[in-house]
Design an enzyme around this catalytic site. Structure first.
Site, PDB file in Angstrom:
ATOM      1  N   CYS A 126      40.321 107.676  30.026  1.00 36.55           N
ATOM      2  CA  CYS A 126      40.196 108.664  28.940  1.00 36.55           C
ATOM      3  C   CYS A 126      39.094 108.299  27.950  1.00 36.55           C
ATOM      4  O   CYS A 126      38.285 109.141  27.562  1.00 36.55           O
ATOM      5  CB  CYS A 126      41.523 108.837  28.218  1.00 36.55           C
ATOM      6  SG  CYS A 126      42.455 107.340  27.984  1.00 36.55           S
ATOM      7  N   LYS A 205      36.429  98.730  31.598  1.00 41.40           N
ATOM      8  CA  LYS A 205      36.435 100.069  32.219  1.00 41.40           C
ATOM      9  C   LYS A 205      35.335 100.920  31.576  1.00 41.40           C
ATOM     10  O   LYS A 205      34.585 101.615  32.256  1.00 41.40           O
ATOM     11  CB  LYS A 205      37.793 100.763  32.012  1.00 41.40           C
ATOM     12  CG  LYS A 205      38.912 100.273  32.902  1.00 41.40           C
ATOM     13  CD  LYS A 205      40.221 100.975  32.549  1.00 41.40           C
ATOM     14  CE  LYS A 205      41.397 100.403  33.334  1.00 41.40           C
ATOM     15  NZ  LYS A 205      42.697 100.994  32.911  1.00 41.40           N
ATOM     16  N   HIS A 234      41.979 109.957  20.987  1.00 43.48           N
ATOM     17  CA  HIS A 234      41.188 108.734  20.820  1.00 43.48           C
ATOM     18  C   HIS A 234      39.939 109.030  19.975  1.00 43.48           C
ATOM     19  O   HIS A 234      39.323 110.085  20.126  1.00 43.48           O
ATOM     20  CB  HIS A 234      40.721 108.202  22.180  1.00 43.48           C
ATOM     21  CG  HIS A 234      41.801 107.661  23.060  1.00 43.48           C
ATOM     22  ND1 HIS A 234      43.071 107.375  22.630  1.00 43.48           N
ATOM     23  CD2 HIS A 234      41.770 107.369  24.389  1.00 43.48           C
ATOM     24  CE1 HIS A 234      43.784 106.914  23.655  1.00 43.48           C
ATOM     25  NE2 HIS A 234      43.033 106.886  24.728  1.00 43.48           N
TER      26      HIS A 234
HETATM   27  C1  2RA Z   1      44.968 103.737  27.119  1.00 37.31           C
HETATM   28  N1  2RA Z   1      42.918 104.449  28.202  1.00 37.31           N
HETATM   29  O1  2RA Z   1      44.623 104.422  26.159  1.00 37.31           O
HETATM   30  C2  2RA Z   1      44.187 103.761  28.408  1.00 37.31           C
HETATM   31  C3  2RA Z   1      44.973 104.362  29.535  1.00 37.31           C
HETATM   32  N2  2RA Z   1      45.366 105.688  29.268  1.00 37.31           N
HETATM   33  O2  2RA Z   1      45.979 103.004  27.118  1.00 37.31           O
END
Ligand code: 2RA
Length: 330
Positions: A126, A205, A234
């Site tokens: 994400c 990642k 996020h």
């Molecule tokens: C997180 N990007 O935010 C990772 C997996 N969704 O924990």
């Protein structure tokens, strides 16, 4: 179209069902798939009730496409079995992302790499997705040399248990801990496990997936990923150094004109992206654009997006939409 959703009862799986409905994806039959303990459970989709089925039954039913969000282990074991049965898998776990024989796709960036032969397609992480949607138009115009990104990630990225931990802590109640520490009134500078180089898996990642999606190993990146007590999406502070200089107004226009991007950048009105506004939306929101006055050809950006939507469910469904629109499914 017959669609299987593997992990249908999880946070992302549930969001996939919601987004399939909202985007009117042509689902003629749904196959909700989950672990053995959930088989037989009923879920509702577009006003109809469906019983959760086993993996074996889902394969036997021969769906056209299977959207997976059931963890890396399940994907490693079952995605090949679905693919062998001629079912195209779009997998939200990290299992296949860096496999050199598997495509890692954000439709606004690299959908053209997809072919009819791709039977297991990886949905990126994400925090990577939202960043590359914003970076790609700038990379094409000014060529990116280096990216420094710090993230501020929603607890929904961890899952239901983390959301429950946050909500319990906000009510001063005890409950199961998804994290080693309290998350309310705190931030945790660790997402996933630490690696030999002192970075976390999440941080690497972002580094590795970005190069693969943008098809440019020359881009240098470093990242710090942090968990914060938020649920709407996020946020990322991104510092980008370009090969070529840029004009700030031109950058804003470029982003404004880019698919999947909404510019929210008016400091006079205190308008900038926030999870509060991004929650339940599919775009990537970009703001706080300003030149980095400490070094030439460098831009600061603030990028926010709903990690369960564009960061997972919506991106996976957009890949499926692309496959359908371009005749790349069986
Ligand atoms: C997180 N990007 O935010 C990772 C997996 N969704 O924990």
């Amino acid at each position: 179209m017959k669609v299987a959703v593997v992990g249908a009862t999880g946070l992302v799986g549930t969001k996939m069902l919601q987004v399939l409905t909202e985007r009117n994806f042509p689902v003629t039959e749904l196959l909700p798939v989950a672990s053995a303990k959930s088989v037989g459970k009923e879920i509702e989709f577009k006003g109809k009730k469906y019983k959760v089925v086993s993996m074996e039954d889902a394969i036997a039913a021969k769906p056209d496409v299977a959207l997976f969000s059931a963890g890396g282990g399940t994907s490693l074991e079952w995605a090949p079995k679905f693919a062998e049965a001629g079912i195209t898998v779009i997998d939200n776990s990290s299992a296949w992302r860096m496999d050199p024989n598997k495509k890692l796709v954000v439709p606004e960036v690299n959908a053209e790499v997809l072919t009819k032969e791709d039977k297991i397609i990886a949905n990126p992480n994400c925090s990577t997705i939202q960043m590359v949607v914003a970076l790609q138009p700038l990379h094409k115009k000014y060529k990116i040399n280096r990216v420094v990104v710090s993230t501020y990630q929603s607890v929904t990225g961890t899952g239901v248990k983390a959301v429950e931990q946050l909500m319990n802590e906000r009510k001063n109640e005890d409950g199961p801990m998804a994290y080693k520490y309290p998350i309310d009134l705190n931030v945790i500078p660790q997402i996933d496990v630490f690696l030999e180089n002192g970075y976390t898996k999440e941080e690497m990642k972002m580094v590795n997936e970005t190069k693969k999606i943008m098809q440019d190993d020359s881009i240098r990146l470093t990242s710090t990923t942090v968990r914060i007590p938020v649920v709407g999406g996020h946020s990322e502070s991104v510092n980008v150094q370009f090969e070529n200089d840029f004009d700030l107004d031109e950058v804003k226009q470029l982003l404004s004109d880019s698919a999947g991007v909404t510019l929210q950048d008016n400091i006079q009105e205190q308008v900038y992206p926030m999870p509060l506004w991004a929650h339940e939306k599919d775009d990537v929101f970009v703001g706080r654009l300003r030149r980095d006055e400490s070094q030439p050809k460098t831009l600061n950006m603030w990028i926010v997006s709903d990690n369960l939507r564009k960061g997972a469910a919506t991106n996976a469904i957009q890949i499926a939409e692309y496959l359908v629109a371009n005749g790349l499914l069986n």
